[in-house]
Design a protein around this motif. Structure first.
Motif, PDB file in Angstrom:
ATOM      1  N   THR A   5     -10.526  21.593   2.336  1.00 32.86           N
ATOM      2  CA  THR A   5     -11.328  20.441   1.932  1.00 32.86           C
ATOM      3  C   THR A   5     -11.264  19.335   2.976  1.00 32.86           C
ATOM      4  N   GLN A   6     -10.079  19.104   3.528  1.00 34.75           N
ATOM      5  CA  GLN A   6      -9.938  18.078   4.566  1.00 34.75           C
ATOM      6  C   GLN A   6     -10.702  18.471   5.826  1.00 34.75           C
ATOM      7  N   LEU A  23      -7.122  16.468  13.534  1.00 30.25           N
ATOM      8  CA  LEU A  23      -6.567  16.699  12.201  1.00 30.25           C
ATOM      9  C   LEU A  23      -5.240  17.446  12.313  1.00 30.25           C
ATOM     10  N   TYR A  62      -2.668  13.103  -2.153  1.00 31.95           N
ATOM     11  CA  TYR A  62      -3.944  13.762  -2.432  1.00 31.95           C
ATOM     12  C   TYR A  62      -4.766  12.946  -3.438  1.00 31.95           C
ATOM     13  N   LEU A  65      -6.437  10.091  -1.482  1.00 30.18           N
ATOM     14  CA  LEU A  65      -7.568  10.570  -0.687  1.00 30.18           C
ATOM     15  C   LEU A  65      -8.759  10.905  -1.581  1.00 30.18           C
ATOM     16  N   THR A  69     -12.493   9.160  -1.579  1.00 27.39           N
ATOM     17  CA  THR A  69     -13.665  10.012  -1.406  1.00 27.39           C
ATOM     18  C   THR A  69     -14.696   9.772  -2.499  1.00 27.39           C
ATOM     19  N   VAL A  79      -8.665  10.234   6.194  1.00 27.97           N
ATOM     20  CA  VAL A  79      -8.262  11.642   6.124  1.00 27.97           C
ATOM     21  C   VAL A  79      -7.082  11.900   7.055  1.00 27.97           C
ATOM     22  N   VAL A  83      -3.282  13.132   5.996  1.00 29.16           N
ATOM     23  CA  VAL A  83      -2.751  14.361   6.588  1.00 29.16           C
ATOM     24  C   VAL A  83      -1.433  14.073   7.314  1.00 29.16           C
ATOM     25  N   LEU A 150      -9.625  17.773  -4.428  1.00 32.64           N
ATOM     26  CA  LEU A 150      -8.376  17.082  -4.068  1.00 32.64           C
ATOM     27  C   LEU A 150      -7.609  16.630  -5.312  1.00 32.64           C
TER      28      LEU A 150
END
Length: 368
Positions: A5-6, A23, A62, A65, A69, A79, A83, A150
């Motif tokens: 998803t990220q 990332l 999560y 995030l 979103t 993001v 991470v 998420l």
């Protein structure tokens, strides 16, 4: 599910292979130092509690995030930041996870147990990415499906933490050293003076940097062959890797009595790199799916055999630190490999970059 998803969010926001590599860098930076610290703690404190609290921390990240979103304010740095901190928690989680289960089994069943334990990650890669893909493509507007995925990951992490709270373990022998730095240096010195440990860990690092890092480019190859990188196509590739990993883990675990494990490890590592070269030049998407299955199966054959060898040889008081170094395969080596592969793909194209990377993986396996 979370990583896919990220990756999708980053690629949807930027369309850049280099950003996908960043990332990986964000995930790797905390692991460079904290994975070793996590190994020291795993040898000193209650591994169950360390695993439980780190998992709860990841659930919180999560959730943050997902909220950003669904609120429609998500930016790339959000993001990358999540991470980064997730990588920090993983650095404490992984050594504890690897150190717990050998104390729950008879050592003669080690290879079968490692094989079964190694099915967890590829097993979740089979259905979790498909669920995430469906959510991304069909739930709500724009990024709302990704936010739902998420939130689901955060909830599952909380459930896992609660299950750990209910588990009670017999006492485990801890390290006798008092200082954290002393424990760290003892662990590093122990591994450095054991040729087998060094060879297995370095080969694992090579596989991660030059091989496993190819997952960073999955959105790029999907878009190249299908015209767009939808959640469904990306999930299909990721799930194929999960099925392959599960196959490789079960196959290697079933060979618990095999004596010539070196040949099994060599074959798995060499085949992994060779299959990635074919993956890079595959002309159609469905070939990618099959080759991703074979690559993951080969990687897991090496990983299960190598881990069972490590667990069978390392004493309990060093287990957390040794497995902390092994865990840097995923928390440091693979993300850094994703960075270099993303940068190389940005410069010369994804196909050429992966051919070069896969070739290095084969050469290192044969040279080791």
């Amino acid at each position: 599910m979370a990583m896919m998803t990220q990756m999708w969010l980053i690629f949807d926001l930027t369309g850049s292979a280099l950003q996908l590599g960043l990332l990986g860098l964000a995930r790797a930076i905390p692991g460079v130092v904290l994975n070793l610290v996590g190994g020291v703690l795993a040898d000193k404190v209650d591994q169950r509690k360390l695993l439980m609290y780190s998992t709860m921390g990841m659930a919180g990240l999560y959730s943050v995030l997902a909220t950003l979103t669904v609120a429609g304010v998500l930016e790339v740095w959000h993001v990358l930041s999540v991470v980064f901190f997730t990588g920090a928690f993983e650095a404490f989680q992984q050594p504890s996870r690897q150190s717990i289960f050998p104390n729950l089994i008879d050592r003669k069943d080690m290879m079968s147990a490692v094989g079964l334990n190694s099915t967890i990650h590829p097993g979740t890669r089979i259905f979790a990415p498909l669920i995430a893909g469906v959510l991304i493509d069909h739930v709500g507007m724009k990024h709302e499906g990704a936010a739902t995925a998420l939130y689901l990951v955060a909830g599952l992490n909380l459930v896992f933490s609660f299950a750990l709270f209910k588990i009670h373990m017999a006492p485990v022998k801890r390290t006798n050293s008092t200082g954290g730095f002393q424990s760290l240096t003892q662990g590093m010195w122990y591994v450095a003076n054991n040729r087998i440990f060094m060879l297995l860990i370095l080969t694992s690092f090579s596989n991660a940097i030059f091989g496993m890092a190819h997952v960073t480019l999955l959105p790029v190859f999907t878009e190249k062959l299908m015209g767009e990188s939808t959640g469904f196509y990306l999930a299909l590739l990721t799930s194929a890797g999960g099925v392959g990993g599960l196959t490789g883990a079960f196959f290697a675990g079933s060979l618990g009595s095999i004596r010539r494990r070196g040949w099994l490890m060599l074959g798995g590592a060499c085949n992994f790199g060779a299959v990635l070269i074919l993956f890079a030049i595959a002309p159609v998407f469905w070939m990618l799916v099959g080759l991703e299955w074979l690559a993951s199966a080969s990687s897991q054959m090496f990983s299960v055999t190598a881990q069972s060898t490590l667990h069978g040889l390392v004493p309990d008081e060093y287990r957390g630190r040794v497995m902390g170094l092994w865990g840097m395969t995923h928390t440091v080596a693979q993300p850094l490999g994703g960075l270099q592969l993303g940068a190389l793909a940005n410069a010369i194209g994804a196909t050429s970059a992966l051919v070069i990377s896969g070739s290095f993986a084969v050469v290192f396996a044969l040279g080791g």
